[in-house]
Design an enzyme around this catalytic site. Structure first.
Site, PDB file in Angstrom:
ATOM      1  N   GLU A 294       5.151 -10.322  15.473  1.00  0.00           N
ATOM      2  CA  GLU A 294       4.578 -11.176  16.748  1.00  0.00           C
ATOM      3  C   GLU A 294       4.727 -12.640  16.689  1.00  0.00           C
ATOM      4  OE1 GLU A 294       0.333 -10.214  16.997  1.00  0.00           O
ATOM      5  OE2 GLU A 294       0.302 -11.047  18.961  1.00  0.00           O
TER       6      GLU A 294
ATOM      7  N   ARG B 234       0.720  -1.266   0.091  1.00  0.00           N
ATOM      8  CA  ARG B 234      -0.072   0.136   0.085  1.00  0.00           C
ATOM      9  C   ARG B 234       0.903   1.046  -0.097  1.00  0.00           C
ATOM     10  NH1 ARG B 234      -2.484  -3.723   2.857  1.00  0.00           N
ATOM     11  NH2 ARG B 234      -1.575  -2.972   4.968  1.00  0.00           N
TER      12      ARG B 234
END
Ligand code: AMP
Length: 170
Positions: A95, A58
């Site tokens: 994560e 993006r």
């Protein structure tokens, strides 16, 4: 014009626990898109830029528009094995596990003044990896700018040695 009105929150995308910031309503509106480019350019306060980096994927959208507006070249930073020529890469922790980004070795000339752009600053891991790539190639990071900054994730802390501008803060 309030840019926030063109950002759509999608709860649970791409996985549970994430509130995804969808920029497609913004892209869908020509005036809002132009206004957004203007805000990002104003955030640079007239600083000269040689090349704009857009981060896959993006970051490519406004990155390219910014490059045109600033009369600068555009550099894509991409996920592994997407760029066809010789690359260098930088990895960063997620994560769970890690991710890698790549840049063409000839994309930056020593001393080039670089603007790094992405849509969202979240934990800052992505942005930090891009900074590492730029510095390894001898570029000078003038600013990092983002459409949005998720301030509660403290991403700024990871890239605090650089100037940062975000059009919207949550
Ligand atoms: P980070 O490395 O944690 O700062 O994450 C930044 C990257 O992940 C950017 O390239 C964003 O496009 C994407 N990202 C992270 N969080 C979100 C979110 N809530 N909504 C949309 N994109 C996100």
């Amino acid at each position: 014009m309030t840019l926030e009105n063109y950002i759509r929150d999608i709860q649970g995308f791409p996985k549970e626990g994430i509130l995804f910031k969808d920029i497609t309503p913004l892209l869908n509106d020509a005036n809002a898109t132009k206004e957004c480019v203007k805000i990002l350019v104003n955030g640079l306060e007239g600083k000269q830029i040689d090349k704009v980096i857009g981060v896959e994927s993006r970051g490519f959208l406004f990155g390219m528009l910014l490059a045109q507006e600033l009369n600068a070249g555009f550099i894509p930073v991409r996920k592994p094995n997407k760029l066809p020529y010789e690359t260098i890469s930088a990895s960063y922790d997620l994560e769970y596990g890690s991710d890698t980004l790549e840049i063409h070795v000839d994309a930056i000339q020593k001393g080039d003044r670089i603007l790094i752009h992405d849509d969202v600053l979240a934990t800052g891991g992505t942005a930090k990896a891009v900074c590492e790539l730029v510095e390894r190639l001898g570029g000078e990071i003038v600013q990092l700018n983002f459409l949005m900054e998720l301030t509660f994730l403290n991403g700024r802390e990871k890239i605090k040695e650089y100037p940062i501008f975000s059009a919207i803060k949550y």
